[in-house]
Write a protein that holds these residues in place. Structure first.
Motif, short mmCIF file in Angstrom:
data_model
loop_
_atom_site.label_atom_id
_atom_site.label_comp_id
_atom_site.label_asym_id
_atom_site.label_seq_id
_atom_site.Cartn_x
_atom_site.Cartn_y
_atom_site.Cartn_z
N ILE A 59 0.97 -1.10 -0.10
CA ILE A 59 0.12 -0.05 0.00
C ILE A 59 0.80 1.12 -0.08
CG2 ILE A 59 -2.00 1.11 1.18
CD1 ILE A 59 -2.63 -1.84 0.35
N GLY A 60 0.92 1.95 -0.80
CA GLY A 60 1.75 3.17 -0.94
C GLY A 60 3.05 2.95 -2.07
N GLU A 61 3.41 4.22 -2.60
CA GLU A 61 4.53 4.23 -3.64
C GLU A 61 5.82 3.52 -2.98
OE1 GLU A 61 4.15 4.76 -7.00
OE2 GLU A 61 2.09 4.70 -6.18
N ASN A 62 6.74 3.16 -3.76
CA ASN A 62 7.98 2.61 -3.20
C ASN A 62 8.93 3.47 -2.20
OD1 ASN A 62 9.41 -0.15 -3.12
ND2 ASN A 62 10.03 0.14 -5.25
N PHE A 101 -7.57 -5.38 0.51
CA PHE A 101 -6.58 -4.75 -0.30
C PHE A 101 -7.03 -3.34 -0.63
CE2 PHE A 101 -4.28 -8.85 -1.74
CZ PHE A 101 -3.69 -9.09 -0.79
N GLU A 102 -8.14 -3.38 -1.29
CA GLU A 102 -8.70 -2.05 -1.61
C GLU A 102 -9.19 -1.38 -0.27
OE1 GLU A 102 -8.94 -0.79 -4.84
OE2 GLU A 102 -7.57 -2.35 -5.07
N TYR A 103 -9.61 -1.55 0.68
CA TYR A 103 -10.02 -1.13 1.89
C TYR A 103 -8.66 -0.59 2.32
CZ TYR A 103 -11.29 -0.36 6.84
OH TYR A 103 -11.56 0.20 8.07
N ASN A 155 -7.89 3.59 3.00
CA ASN A 155 -7.87 4.15 4.04
C ASN A 155 -6.19 4.30 4.62
OD1 ASN A 155 -10.55 4.17 5.00
ND2 ASN A 155 -10.77 2.23 4.54
N LYS A 156 -5.24 4.37 3.59
CA LYS A 156 -4.00 4.50 3.98
C LYS A 156 -3.65 5.50 4.83
CE LYS A 156 0.38 5.41 1.83
NZ LYS A 156 0.36 6.62 1.19
N GLU A 157 -4.09 6.56 4.56
CA GLU A 157 -3.80 7.88 5.33
C GLU A 157 -4.65 7.65 6.84
OE1 GLU A 157 -1.60 10.53 4.27
OE2 GLU A 157 -1.53 9.27 2.61
N LEU A 158 -5.54 7.33 6.95
CA LEU A 158 -6.11 6.95 8.24
C LEU A 158 -5.35 5.97 9.02
CD1 LEU A 158 -8.63 7.50 10.03
CD2 LEU A 158 -9.64 5.40 8.98
N PHE A 159 -4.95 4.75 8.31
CA PHE A 159 -4.01 3.99 9.07
C PHE A 159 -2.48 4.72 9.33
CE2 PHE A 159 -6.05 0.26 6.58
CZ PHE A 159 -7.20 0.22 7.31
N MET A 160 -2.12 5.51 8.46
CA MET A 160 -0.57 6.02 8.90
C MET A 160 -0.65 7.32 9.50
SD MET A 160 1.15 3.26 8.13
CE MET A 160 2.76 3.55 8.02
N GLU A 161 -1.81 7.95 9.99
CA GLU A 161 -1.71 9.32 10.36
C GLU A 161 -0.87 9.44 11.70
OE1 GLU A 161 -5.76 10.27 11.54
OE2 GLU A 161 -5.79 8.59 13.07
N ASN A 162 -0.52 8.41 12.47
CA ASN A 162 0.26 8.63 13.46
C ASN A 162 1.92 8.21 13.24
OD1 ASN A 162 -1.77 9.43 15.09
ND2 ASN A 162 -2.32 7.40 15.60
N GLN A 163 2.06 7.79 12.04
CA GLN A 163 3.45 7.21 11.64
C GLN A 163 4.35 8.65 11.57
OE1 GLN A 163 5.01 4.62 11.05
NE2 GLN A 163 6.51 4.71 9.74
N PRO A 164 5.58 8.41 12.36
CA PRO A 164 6.42 9.48 12.36
C PRO A 164 7.19 9.29 10.80
CG PRO A 164 7.11 7.92 13.70
CD PRO A 164 5.62 7.41 13.35
N VAL A 165 7.45 10.38 10.21
CA VAL A 165 8.02 10.23 8.92
C VAL A 165 9.61 10.54 9.09
CG1 VAL A 165 8.35 11.40 6.56
CG2 VAL A 165 6.19 11.47 7.62
#
Length: 168
Positions: free
Chosen positions: A29-32, A94-96, A100-110
């Motif tokens: 899920i997401g680009e490389n 997979f589609e779900y 919802n990728k942004e919602l899942f990873m909102e607390n992920q530090p970059v």
């Protein structure tokens, strides 16, 4: 069997999808280069789709994701599994996850990886280009004339000027 054929035809040519075995699949899920990208692995047990598939995020690709965020993603995916129990749900999962990728990873530090370059200066310190001008090589008239005699009108030496005579 029908779901396997459907997944193969839907994700044909999709670089994010990977079939590990006829009952195990991975989807990125997401680009490389995306720091918020993650990988989901779905495996089907013998009694699938009546029982829930095994969803894993233990792939090496997910090492940068904290375990709390992994648990959160898995919990949200399990809610989706419960809603679709009894039907073919791998594509839906997979589609779900993609939606919802942004919602899942909102607390992920970059975490950005920065390269450190070591530079060693030898001799004189760097002087800004505006203050230090390059000197042109000064040639006398005779040196210029000899150079002009050796070169053609474009300033290039003639073909073979440095060849060695093998016979001599």
């Amino acid at each position: 069997q029908m779901e396997l054929e459907a997944l193969r035809s839907i994700y044909e040519g999709d670089l994010c999808f990977r079939e590990l075995s006829p009952v195990s699949f991975q989807y990125r899920i997401g680009e490389n280069g995306d720091p918020k990208a993650f990988l989901i692995e779905v495996s089907w047990p013998e009694t699938y789709p009546q029982t829930a598939p095994v969803i894993s995020m233990d792939a090496f690709f997910n090492n940068t994701i904290p375990s709390a965020i992994k648990r959160s993603i898995l919990e949200k995916l399990m809610v989706e599994v419960e809603a679709n129990l009894g039907t073919a749900m791998t594509y839906t999962l997979f589609e779900y996850a993609k939606d919802n990728k942004e919602l899942f990873m909102e607390n992920q530090p970059v975490n950005t990886v920065t390269s450190v370059s070591n530079s060693i200066a030898i001799g004189t310190p760097d002087v800004p280009a505006s203050k230090k001008k390059e000197k042109k090589e000064q040639l006398s008239k005779t040196q210029k004339r000899k150079l002009a005699d050796k070169t053609d009108n474009k300033g290039e030496l003639p073909r073979g000027w440095n060849w060695v005579d093998v016979i001599k």
